[in-house]
Design a protein around this motif. Structure first.
Motif, PDB file in Angstrom:
ATOM      1  N   GLY A  15      -3.139  24.638 -24.942  1.00  0.00           N
ATOM      2  CA  GLY A  15      -2.615  24.431 -26.291  1.00  0.00           C
ATOM      3  C   GLY A  15      -3.401  23.191 -27.160  1.00  0.00           C
ATOM      4  N   LEU A  16      -3.575  22.135 -26.449  1.00  0.00           N
ATOM      5  CA  LEU A  16      -3.892  20.888 -27.212  1.00  0.00           C
ATOM      6  C   LEU A  16      -5.415  20.881 -27.706  1.00  0.00           C
ATOM      7  N   ILE A  27      -8.844  24.483 -40.091  1.00  0.00           N
ATOM      8  CA  ILE A  27      -7.720  25.419 -40.119  1.00  0.00           C
ATOM      9  C   ILE A  27      -6.449  24.481 -40.140  1.00  0.00           C
ATOM     10  N   LYS A  28      -5.345  24.821 -41.062  1.00  0.00           N
ATOM     11  CA  LYS A  28      -4.064  23.852 -40.763  1.00  0.00           C
ATOM     12  C   LYS A  28      -3.034  24.135 -39.607  1.00  0.00           C
ATOM     13  N   VAL A  29      -3.273  23.436 -38.536  1.00  0.00           N
ATOM     14  CA  VAL A  29      -2.585  23.736 -37.506  1.00  0.00           C
ATOM     15  C   VAL A  29      -1.410  22.927 -37.368  1.00  0.00           C
ATOM     16  N   CYS A  30      -0.325  23.699 -36.714  1.00  0.00           N
ATOM     17  CA  CYS A  30       0.837  22.685 -36.353  1.00  0.00           C
ATOM     18  C   CYS A  30       0.923  23.050 -34.911  1.00  0.00           C
ATOM     19  N   ALA A  31       0.755  21.950 -34.074  1.00  0.00           N
ATOM     20  CA  ALA A  31       0.981  21.926 -32.434  1.00  0.00           C
ATOM     21  C   ALA A  31       2.349  21.821 -32.167  1.00  0.00           C
ATOM     22  N   TYR A  32       3.162  22.834 -31.920  1.00  0.00           N
ATOM     23  CA  TYR A  32       4.688  22.589 -31.667  1.00  0.00           C
ATOM     24  C   TYR A  32       4.811  22.657 -29.952  1.00  0.00           C
ATOM     25  N   LEU A  83       0.429  31.045 -32.185  1.00  0.00           N
ATOM     26  CA  LEU A  83      -0.386  31.321 -30.933  1.00  0.00           C
ATOM     27  C   LEU A  83       0.383  30.537 -29.613  1.00  0.00           C
ATOM     28  N   ILE A  84       0.578  31.569 -28.649  1.00  0.00           N
ATOM     29  CA  ILE A  84       1.547  30.953 -27.739  1.00  0.00           C
ATOM     30  C   ILE A  84       0.745  30.543 -26.549  1.00  0.00           C
ATOM     31  N   THR A  85       0.983  29.422 -25.852  1.00  0.00           N
ATOM     32  CA  THR A  85       0.146  28.807 -24.774  1.00  0.00           C
ATOM     33  C   THR A  85       1.084  28.176 -23.726  1.00  0.00           C
TER      34      THR A  85
END
Ligand SMILES: NC(=O)c1ccc[n+]([C@@H]2O[C@H](COP(=O)([O-])OP(=O)(O)OC[C@H]3O[C@@H](n4cnc5c(N)ncnc54)[C@H](O)[C@@H]3O)[C@@H](O)[C@H]2O)c1
Length: 395
Positions: A15-16, A27-32, A83-85
């Protein structure tokens, strides 16, 4: 929508780097992620694990504001694509845990109509179709895609831009949206049906695992015959390109290859005979090494050192590393066991110099580049299944 993309599991090994690279492309990304400890490390601008080349992008995307870090799932609702990781483990009965289905159920209230939900985790075949049905049942009008991750751990930043991306979805709209997204990394895209893409990922890892097991079994056969496998390998490979697909032996392990072979075995109703054999061979390597040492030494009087605890060379990931299996076996058999690793902090770990000084037997657990120039006293028994020192290996 506030974000173009939310990456669930966004602080992990898959994911990272994806979050960082997508953000670097504007791209505007939110890493949750649920890991508050990792969020703390990341928010200080530090990487929580080795990812070669990340330093080129990571501070910049944080500064630009293209990458947002979050431990609150609200950002799922605020994103056009999700997106699921997350990790996809197996249980003690060698069956896949339905973690992705559970995650979807847990976060159902955050998903929105019109989103594209992309699975990037390696999943049990049929999961993509199943998730599509779960969303339908809950009346969420989302497109579901499966776009497998195929990077080698530690090398994602380079490989995400170089490897073709496999895209699949349960809808035409999902295909075109997944293409639009992954095109920013690399426009070399292959479209498959979900079941084909799910199997492609599992076949890829199972194949690598099987090929390592072939090398390991050849090593054992040669060794049992008193022959040095590496001498044989060099002769076989010399100006003979057809043998180039055969890897060299070693402690093949890590969080993906074994687990994905188990997934495929479960999917084939436990009839994946080559995969099962590969598991026994690869997982049996530490036992083989210890058994051979016991034929030569009274281990109760010997101090043994393991150089390298990570699951592969030059990285800091110890997940499912066979060096730990080796350690457990030796702890039972030997007088003393020492461990060392330049990338991993472990309780009781010693420096390589101390390990070399104190040990009667030295085993290369992981062929880290830092070990290449170590001077090993010829009076010590060196076990170098990887052939890091180029002297071959007969046990
Ligand atoms: N590591 C690799 O090189 C690699 C390569 C290809 C495919 N894969 C596959 O990718 C998947 C992820 O692997 P990984 O190595 O990145 O795992 P990881 O453990 O490094 O990362 C998973 C992340 O998900 C987070 N997480 C767990 N549950 C969560 C939840 N409910 N909500 C939000 N975040 C959650 C964890 O905190 C962690 O940061 C697996 O299916 C693996 O098989 C991994």
């Amino acid at each position: 929508m506030k974000y173009d993309l939310c990456i669930i599991g966004g602080f992990g090994h898959v994911g990272l780097p994806l979050s960082i690279l997508f953000a670097s492309k504007g791209i505007k990304v939110c890493a949750y992620d649920i890991s508050k400890d990792t969020e703390k490390v990341l928010s200080e601008g530090k990487m929580p694990f080795i990812e070669f080349g990340a330093e080129k992008y990571f501070p910049q995307v944080l500064k630009d504001g293209n990458l947002h870090l979050s431990t609150s799932p609200d950002c799922i609702s605020e994103s056009r694509n999700v997106l699921i990781t997350i990790g996809t483990p197996t249980d003690l009965h060698m069956s896949p845990e339905p973690v992705v289905e559970q995650l979807i159920e847990d976060y159902m209230k955050y998903f929105r109509d019109g989103q594209l939900i992309i699975l990037r985790s390696t999943v049990y075949p049929g999961t993509t179709e199943r998730l599509s049905r779960i969303f339908e049942k809950k009346s969420v009008k989302a497109d579901v895609a499966f776009c497998p991750e195929r990077i080698a751990q530690g090398y994602a930043i380079k490989e995400l831009l170089e490897l073709p991306h496999i895209i699949s979805s349960t809808s035409e709209e999902g295909i075109s949206r997944a293409k639009e997204l992954f095109r920013v990394l690399n426009d070399d895209i292959i479209v498959l049906k979900p079941i084909e893409a799910e199997l492609a990922k599992l076949f890829t890892n199972a194949w690598r695992y099987i090929s390592f097991s072939t090398a390991n079994q050849f090593f054992v056969i040669a060794n049992d015959a008193g022959a040095d496998f590496y001498k044989i390998y060099d002769a076989m490979a010399y100006k003979y390109p057809r043998i180039m697909g055969l890897p060299t032996p070693g402690f093949a392990s890590g969080p993906c290859l074994f687990k994905d072979t188990v997934h495929l075995n479960a999917f084939s109703q436990h009839n994946f005979h080559v995969g099962n054999a590969a598991i026994l061979i690869n997982e049996g390597m530490p036992t083989y090494v210890v058994d051979r040492l016991k034929l030569k030494h009274d281990l109760r009087n010997k101090r043994v050192g393991i150089l390298g605890m990570a699951f592969k060379a030059n990285i800091d990931d110890k997940r499912d590393s066979l060096s730990y299996k080796l350690f457990k076996l030796l702890e039972f058999e030997a007088k003393e066991v020492y461990c060392s690793d330049p990338y991993i902090k472990g309780e009781g770990f010693v420096s390589p110099e101390e390990l070399l000084r104190k040990s009667d037997i030295i085993i290369v657990g992981t062929p880290h580049r830092e070990y290449a120039n170590l001077k090993i006293d010829s009076s010590k028994d060196l076990v170098d299944v990887w052939n890091l020192y180029g002297k071959g290996c007969v046990l």
